[in-house]
Design an enzyme around this catalytic site. Structure first.
Site, PDB file in Angstrom:
ATOM      1  N   ASP A 303      32.363  27.390  -5.725  1.00 22.36           N
ATOM      2  CA  ASP A 303      33.477  27.672  -4.828  1.00 22.36           C
ATOM      3  C   ASP A 303      34.707  26.927  -5.359  1.00 22.36           C
ATOM      4  O   ASP A 303      34.578  25.851  -5.932  1.00 22.36           O
ATOM      5  CB  ASP A 303      33.127  27.197  -3.416  1.00 22.36           C
ATOM      6  CG  ASP A 303      34.211  27.529  -2.421  1.00 22.36           C
ATOM      7  OD1 ASP A 303      34.824  28.598  -2.552  1.00 22.36           O
ATOM      8  OD2 ASP A 303      34.454  26.708  -1.519  1.00 22.36           O
ATOM      9  N   THR A 305      37.721  25.878  -3.591  1.00 17.11           N
ATOM     10  CA  THR A 305      38.212  24.812  -2.726  1.00 17.11           C
ATOM     11  C   THR A 305      37.119  23.777  -2.477  1.00 17.11           C
ATOM     12  O   THR A 305      36.021  24.108  -2.037  1.00 17.11           O
ATOM     13  CB  THR A 305      38.689  25.398  -1.382  1.00 17.11           C
ATOM     14  OG1 THR A 305      39.620  26.443  -1.642  1.00 17.11           O
ATOM     15  CG2 THR A 305      39.330  24.327  -0.533  1.00 17.11           C
ATOM     16  N   ASP A 537      31.121  23.848   0.164  1.00 18.30           N
ATOM     17  CA  ASP A 537      31.264  22.817   1.183  1.00 18.30           C
ATOM     18  C   ASP A 537      31.573  23.370   2.561  1.00 18.30           C
ATOM     19  O   ASP A 537      31.549  22.642   3.537  1.00 18.30           O
ATOM     20  CB  ASP A 537      32.362  21.825   0.779  1.00 18.30           C
ATOM     21  CG  ASP A 537      33.738  22.481   0.702  1.00 18.30           C
ATOM     22  OD1 ASP A 537      33.806  23.727   0.729  1.00 18.30           O
ATOM     23  OD2 ASP A 537      34.734  21.735   0.614  1.00 18.30           O
TER      24      ASP A 537
END
Length: 800
Positions: A303, A305, A537
């Site tokens: 991912d 970010t 996250d």
């Protein structure tokens, strides 16, 4: 949306419930207790076999031959110590990485909310919820503001479920949108849903080729041990006529080396040490085989970010559509940020930039959802406002959308602030959106991200950047990190699995990816035989983390993402991943080396037992001289010290960055079987040449046994020399020191007497050395031939 605020329990009420046992006492992670660790390492099948043989040897009165009994103590002590160290490391890290629910409590100074451990939740506690929070106990919703819960970990259904006041929520589910609070109605082992959630959060154990391979090998060894053991027991006790003490000692001498007493131990130690080493880097391993699994990964889905970029954001620009006649966009942004009870990183950056809201009365809110890419609020006298992805809320052909695309091409995150003709809680929201301003946010790329990506590229591990952000912006970040390959908007991805897999093979970076698409992409890669790791996250990563071969969550991420991941990077450093990969490679490569040593010993021990046993049967049938087994227990004990035991321990913990390869069982058996046959055949040949028959004196029998032992040591040391390759200075030192240790034993008269050795017969000793060297030559030839057969390039020295 409920408006009344329910106050939580008082400290006295909490104490009453604790005293009544109404606490959430479900274990937070599957870990053995101290007593279970001790029992598990002491009461093993191998210790039981060695223990029985030890008692039998003691019955003969020969204490020195019972030295192998020390293996029981050593195996148990080392296993217990290492597992306790690993448990201590994991328990400390687990507390740091645990989801900590926000609980309302009534204190003497008034109501407050506090973070508590899940085990500190009691019956009737009021627990607040926000996006990404995991629901830790069963309960009933008492407050909600657009609350939506994902129960896929329990039911398999991925669609979010809206929860109204009075409805039940189950532990193990997590919040995807909105906020609220619920009252704990079932805690601890009272809650059936909690037990389901505990199983769901563990999922199936990570597939471990190492674990299953060793189980297959042990199964194979068992098939060898039973017939060989019965044969040697019969022939030594009933054909040799050597007296019961001598027969029993020779029988035990045959049986002890057949048991691969160190193989399982060394495997456990290697995993435990890996956990401890990773723990020092703030890496929590929820399942031990995950270390191995990440070493086998060939695709990492990252991912953007929080993984490639840092979590924090900074508002760096505000592009207003009409400065002269437009609304006060700063006031709107400040009010939207103030009305978000659980702001994400984007809203937190806006709140930091515009901290003074005008105080408008909010009539409706719409929380941010990964699937829709927008959030908003409606105000009594100030209209309806939405903020989200420009390419979702605007016509892609509009000038404002084009401007947003241009800004995003520089790697910046762009949000659209727009006014709408519908209330944000309307079923058709957001309706027609008029763009009022572009909010430009800056994300800092992690300083270690490039080095980490370069490492994976050097190791032939593919990187797929999968993000919910604008594809152009994601592509710009990927390009700045040196990632090459096409960028694609996930809204154009094919839904058919084969077509999706084809696209993923050719494309590197994806933007505007929905949570369900992330999971579909993981499945598509797995369908092509890839071992996939997923890093993330956020709550939008949970489904993909759950279904990837290895899920890696950031410690600062949502509690839901941490709950489903096998590995949690508590320091939030993507750069820790190469160390995890390296640790996995160390474990796999070193256990393979160690397995070669232990299995070679088992093979030559079984072969010796069979050959001596067949000779014993022949003596019964044809009246020839019976054949005592060449070794007493002390002989096989000292033989194992420096050819297997100590070298295996050192090799199991040594650095090893060789790429993990499939086919563990095939490679180990291909190496161990022929080597074991050579060692066993050479040893038996040497023993036959030195054996003086039924009428041999005790001295002559000792000399024959010593000759066989010399041949065994020379050829077994060469097995060690091959296993230690490619050489470095310390590996060469290990082999030389091991050989020198036996020279010292044979050079000291007291040692020869203690270990029942007699090398005084020059003819026998010379013959034994010659046969041993012939065996070593055969092992060397086999080593090179195996490399050719397996298609592996053999190296004598590292780096050459």
């Amino acid at each position: 949306m409920s408006t009344s605020l329910v106050v939580g329990l008082s400290d006295a009420e909490v104490a009453e419930r604790v005293a009544a046992g109404q606490t959430n006492d479900v274990p937070t992670r599957a870990a053995r207790s101290v007593s279970e660790i001790v029992r598990g390492n002491v009461l093993t099948r191998i210790n039981a076999i060695l223990g029985v043989l030890f008692v039998i040897v003691l019955a003969t009165g020969s204490l020195i031959n019972g030295a192998f009994g020390l293996l029981i103590i050593a195996n148990s002590a080392i296993g217990i110590i290492q597992e306790l160290r690993a448990k201590n490391t994991l328990d400390k890290l687990a507390i740091v990485g645990q989801a900590k629910p926000l609980v309302r409590r009534l204190t003497s100074s008034g109501p407050e909310t506090r973070r508590v451990l899940p085990s500190e939740v009691v019956l009737d506690d009021i627990i607040e919820l926000g996006p990404g929070d995991q629901i830790v106990v069963d309960g009933e919703v008492i407050e909600e503001a657009n609350l939506e819960v994902d129960e896929s970990l329990l039911t398999g259904e991925a669609d979010p479920i809206a929860k109204d006041a009075g409805e039940a929520v189950m532990s193990g589910s997590f919040v995807v949108a909105g906020s609220g609070a619920y009252r704990a109605t079932k805690v601890g082992r009272e809650a059936y849903a909690a037990r389901l959630a505990e199983e769901a959060s563990k999922f199936t154990l990570v597939k471990s080729e190492l674990r299953s391979g060793i189980n297959k090998i042990l199964q194979f060894i068992t098939y060898l041990l039973v017939p060989a053991g019965l044969l040697i027991i019969y022939t030594q006790l009933f054909t040799t006529d050597a007296g019961w003490r001598q027969s029993v000692l020779r029988m035990v001498g045959a049986l002890v080396p057949m048991v691969p007493e160190g193989l399982v131990l060394m495997t456990s130690i290697a995993f435990a040490v890996g956990v401890i080493r990773l723990g020092r880097r703030q890496c929590l391993v929820n399942e031990l085989p995950a270390i191995e699994g990440l070493a086998r990964v060939d695709v990492v889905c990252a991912d953007k970010t929080g993984t490639l970029t840092e979590n924090g954001m900074r508002l760096c620009d505000l592009r207003v559509a009409d400065d002269d006649h437009g609304p006060d966009v700063v006031a709107v942004l400040a009010q939207l940020a103030a009305d978000d009870p659980r702001p994400n990183a984007s809203m937190a950056a806006i709140a930091e930039a515009y901290p003074t809201p005008p105080g408008w009365a909010c009539t409706a809110t719409a929380p941010f959802k990964s699937a829709t890419k927008w959030s908003g609020a409606s105000y009594e006298m100030h209209g309806n406002w939405v903020i989200g992805a420009p390419d979702v809320l605007l016509d892609p052909a509009s000038p404002m959308a084009a401007t947003a695309e241009q800004i995003g091409a520089d790697g910046l995150r762009v949000l659209l602030l727009g006014s709408s003709d519908l209330r944000v809680d309307h079923p058709d929201a957001p309706g027609t959106v008029t763009g009022e301003a572009l909010v430009v946010l800056e994300q800092r790329i992690r300083p270690d991200a490039r080095d980490t990506l370069d490492y994976f590229a050097a190791q032939n591990v593919s990187i797929k950047v999968i993000s919910g952000d604008n594809a152009v912006s994601v592509g710009a970040v990927a390009n700045s990190l040196g990632l090459r390959g096409d960028t694609m908007d996930a809204r154009k991805l094919p839904e058919q699995p084969d077509a999706l897999a084809d696209t993923l093979e050719q494309t590197t970076t994806f933007g505007r990816v929905r949570p369900d698409q992330k999971r579909a992409m993981v499945h598509a890669l797995q369908s092509r035989g890839h071992t996939v790791a997923m890093t993330g996250d956020g709550v939008n990563d949970v489904l993909a983390l759950k279904d990837a071969d290895i899920g890696v969550a950031m410690g600062s991420g949502s509690s839901a993402s941490r709950a489903v991941a096998q590995i949690v990077l508590l320091d939030n450093k993507f750069a820790t991943l190469p160390y995890v990969v390296g640790e996995g490679r160390r474990v796999i490569g070193n256990i393979e080396r160690v397995s070669n040593l232990f299995l070679t010993k088992t093979v030559y021990s079984v072969l010796l037992a069979v050959l001596v046993g067949l000779a014993g049967l022949a003596s019964k049938l044809f009246g020839t001289d019976p054949l005592l087994f060449p070794f007493q227990p002390i002989h096989v004990t000292i033989a194992a010290w420096f050819t297997i035991g100590i070298p295996a321990f050192i090799l199991s913990l040594a650095p090893n960055n060789e790429r993990a390869k499939p086919g563990f069982v095939r490679r180990v058996m291909t190496a161990a079987l022929p080597s074991g046959v050579v060692v066993g055949t050479a040893t038996f040949t040497s023993y036959l040449l030195a054996y003086q028959g039924r009428g041999a004196s005790e001295t002559e029998q000792t000399q024959a046994s010593t000759a066989a032992l010399i041949t065994l040591l020379v050829s077994a040391l060469w097995v060690l020399a091959c296993v230690a390759r490619p050489y470095e200075w310390w590996r060469v030192t290990l082999v030389v020191v091991s050989a020198a240790a036996y020279l010292v034993i044979f050079s000291i008269p007291q040692a020869r007497e203690l270990f029942l050795l007699d090398a005084s017969n020059v003819q026998f000793t010379s013959m034994a050395l010659g046969v041993g060297l012939a065996g070593a030559l055969a092992i060397e030839v086999i080593w090179w031939a195996q490399g050719a057969m397996l298609g592996e390039r053999r190296q004598l020295w590292r780096g050459r």
